[in-house]
Enzyme design. Structure first.
Site, PDB file in Angstrom:
ATOM      1  CG  HIS A 141      -1.819   1.231   1.240  1.00  0.00           C
ATOM      2  ND1 HIS A 141      -3.226   1.025   1.473  1.00  0.00           N
ATOM      3  CD2 HIS A 141      -1.830   2.490   1.013  1.00  0.00           C
ATOM      4  CE1 HIS A 141      -4.061   2.144   1.575  1.00  0.00           C
ATOM      5  NE2 HIS A 141      -2.971   3.091   1.330  1.00  0.00           N
ATOM      6  CG  HIS A 168      -0.736   6.872  -1.152  1.00  0.00           C
ATOM      7  ND1 HIS A 168      -1.927   6.931  -1.674  1.00  0.00           N
ATOM      8  CD2 HIS A 168      -1.036   6.478   0.031  1.00  0.00           C
ATOM      9  CE1 HIS A 168      -3.047   6.685  -0.992  1.00  0.00           C
ATOM     10  NE2 HIS A 168      -2.578   6.057   0.130  1.00  0.00           N
ATOM     11  CG  HIS A 172      -5.093   2.227   5.570  1.00  0.00           C
ATOM     12  ND1 HIS A 172      -6.382   2.176   5.693  1.00  0.00           N
ATOM     13  CD2 HIS A 172      -5.043   3.275   4.690  1.00  0.00           C
ATOM     14  CE1 HIS A 172      -7.242   2.761   5.094  1.00  0.00           C
ATOM     15  NE2 HIS A 172      -6.461   3.507   4.159  1.00  0.00           N
ATOM     16  CG  ASP A 188      -1.717   4.847   4.027  1.00  0.00           C
ATOM     17  OD1 ASP A 188      -2.114   5.247   2.713  1.00  0.00           O
ATOM     18  OD2 ASP A 188      -2.602   5.265   4.995  1.00  0.00           O
ATOM     19  CG  HIS A 192     -10.056   4.404   3.138  1.00  0.00           C
ATOM     20  ND1 HIS A 192      -8.691   5.145   3.188  1.00  0.00           N
ATOM     21  CD2 HIS A 192     -11.030   4.868   4.103  1.00  0.00           C
ATOM     22  CE1 HIS A 192      -9.183   5.795   4.417  1.00  0.00           C
ATOM     23  NE2 HIS A 192     -10.269   5.619   4.879  1.00  0.00           N
ATOM     24  CE  LYS A 230      -7.763   1.857  -1.199  1.00  0.00           C
ATOM     25  NZ  LYS A 230      -6.557   2.397  -0.600  1.00  0.00           N
TER      26      LYS A 230
HETATM   27  N1  LIG Z   1      -3.763   7.628   4.533  1.00  0.00           N
HETATM   28  C1  LIG Z   1      -3.952   9.073   4.457  1.00  0.00           C
HETATM   29  O1  LIG Z   1      -4.185   9.656   5.464  1.00  0.00           O
HETATM   30  N2  LIG Z   1      -3.929   9.609   3.306  1.00  0.00           N
HETATM   31  C2  LIG Z   1      -3.842   8.771   2.013  1.00  0.00           C
HETATM   32  C3  LIG Z   1      -5.006   8.269   1.373  1.00  0.00           C
HETATM   33  C4  LIG Z   1      -5.517   6.913   2.170  1.00  0.00           C
HETATM   34  O2  LIG Z   1      -4.702   6.010   2.227  1.00  0.00           O
HETATM   35  O3  LIG Z   1      -6.534   6.901   2.936  1.00  0.00           O
HETATM   36  C5  LIG Z   1      -3.318   9.866   0.865  1.00  0.00           C
HETATM   37  O4  LIG Z   1      -3.402   9.700  -0.171  1.00  0.00           O
HETATM   38  O5  LIG Z   1      -2.730  10.967   1.431  1.00  0.00           O
HETATM   39 ZN   LIG Z   2      -3.167   4.915   1.591  1.00  0.00          ZN
HETATM   40 ZN   LIG Z   3      -6.780   4.994   2.734  1.00  0.00          ZN
END
Ligand SMILES: NC(=O)N[C@@H](CC(=O)O)C(=O)O
Ligand SMILES: [Zn+2]
Ligand SMILES: [Zn+2]
Length: 345
Positions: free
Chosen positions: A13, A15, A174, A247, A136, A99
């Site tokens: 996971h 970003h 998460h 995450d 999520h 997702k």
């Molecule tokens: N985890 C977070 O607080 N933020 C994530 C989005 C997500 O995974 O929910 C993001 O893209 O910033």
């Molecule tokens: Zn995330």
């Molecule tokens: Zn998320």
């Protein structure tokens, strides 16, 4: 124990964003991880196979020379995702999962799903193809307290979803509560969960006592200590249902230190060291490899990595901030803290 060698881990996971931000953050993950499931919540979101494959090329182009990091792509599910798009994604061999963001639940989720009933055919296609749905898991109803949104999601959304599609592969992303850990542990083998390192190391006091610390604000929000303990127990249990998903969610310092700060913790730069600290705290360092490097590929039906990585016991200090896109800076998770494990390059 003064060093740990384990199969190279993967991040299930992650970003990476896009453009200049992608270039600023991708090396941190590529340094430690063999592969990562790349989240599709870009602006605009990655809703088609064509977009996912183009994004994959941009990630590969942003990698440092010689890096052997493999991005595993995902599609962003919307109310209108046709079953054919799921089939196209699967046929590409490069899109691994889909997702689900409930609309409004988190960063860049405005195009997310308003009602899962609208996605029934797309989800049936995933179940048929064995393509995991990554969730999520928080309800967005205004009357539900932010600390209860995950537990309520299990009852209102997750259980009905799995009753309707019992063979669907689901990753509860998460997870942050004892309820989610217990739900996943008791579910059949097609249901698994990722656990972040921030939810293993910190509870909500860490974010709120003695002043509000925006760099610990993420969604789902940090919970009480008893939940952290339940997550630590799940992660270190040896159960193949739980695996590493940082995450890591980069936001510029100014977007976090704001009157309405963004949700997300940037944990990629020292992800493995921080997970090692959590596992050591639980007296379970010998279980780190399963969680970080075996359970994820096993669930996704992919081969485990063949390389190894090593951590050595050595004190070092995480920087207070790091360079970011556009001359800005970013504050990593646990900035300025002294860590006692160090990743060997
Ligand atoms: N985890 C977070 O607080 N933020 C994530 C989005 C997500 O995974 O929910 C993001 O893209 O910033
Ligand atoms: Zn995330
Ligand atoms: Zn998320």
């Amino acid at each position: 124990m003064n060093s740990i060698t384990l199969t190279r881990p993967d991040d299930w996971h992650l970003h990476l964003r896009d453009g200049d931000v992608l270039s600023a953050v991708v090396a941190a993950s590529a340094r430690q991880m063999g592969r990562a499931i790349i989240m599709p919540n870009l602006k605009p979101p990655v809703t088609t196979t064509g977009q996912a494959l183009a994004y994959r090329e941009r990630i590969l182009a942003a990698l440092p020379a010689g890096a052997r990091f493999e991005p595993l792509m995902t599609l962003y599910l919307t109310d209108n995702t046709p079953a054919e798009e799921i089939e196209r994604a699967h046929a590409s061999g490069l899109v691994q999962a889909v997702k689900l963001y409930p609309a409004g639940a988190t960063t860049n989720s405005a195009s997310g799903v308003t009602d899962l009933a609208l996605c029934d055919e797309a989800i049936a296609a995933m179940a048929r193809l064995g393509m995991p749905l990554l969730v999520h898991g928080e309800v967005t109803d205004a009357e539900i307290d932010i600390f209860d949104r995950e537990a309520v999601f299990i009852e209102r959304v997750m259980k009905p979803l799995l009753e309707r599609h019992p063979d669907l592969k689901v990753v509860f992303e998460h997870i942050t509560t004892a309820e989610a850990a217990a739900f996943v542990a008791a579910a059949p083998a097609n249901v698994a969960a990722t656990i972040t390192v921030h939810h293993l190391l910190f509870n909500r006091n860490h974010m709120l006592v003695g002043g509000i610390r925006p760099h610990y604000y993420c969604l789902p929000i940090l919970k009480r200590e008893r939940h952290r303990q339940a997550l630590l127990e799940a992660a270190t249990s040896g159960s193949p249902k739980f695996f590493l998903g940082t995450d890591s969610a980069p936001h510029a310092r100014g977007d976090k230190e704001s009157a309405c700060g963004c949700a997300g913790a940037y944990s990629a730069p020292a992800a493995l060291e921080l997970y090692a600290a959590a596992f050591e705290q639980a007296g379970a360092l010998e279980r780190l490899e399963g969680f970080a490097s075996h359970h994820g590929p096993d669930f996704y039906g992919l081969a485990r990595n063949t390389e190894t990585v090593t951590l050595v016991r050595e004190d070092w200090q995480l920087p207070e901030s790091l360079p970011y896109a556009g001359g800005q800076t970013i504050v990593p998770l646990a900035a300025g803290e002294t860590l006692s494990w160090k990743f060997v390059d």
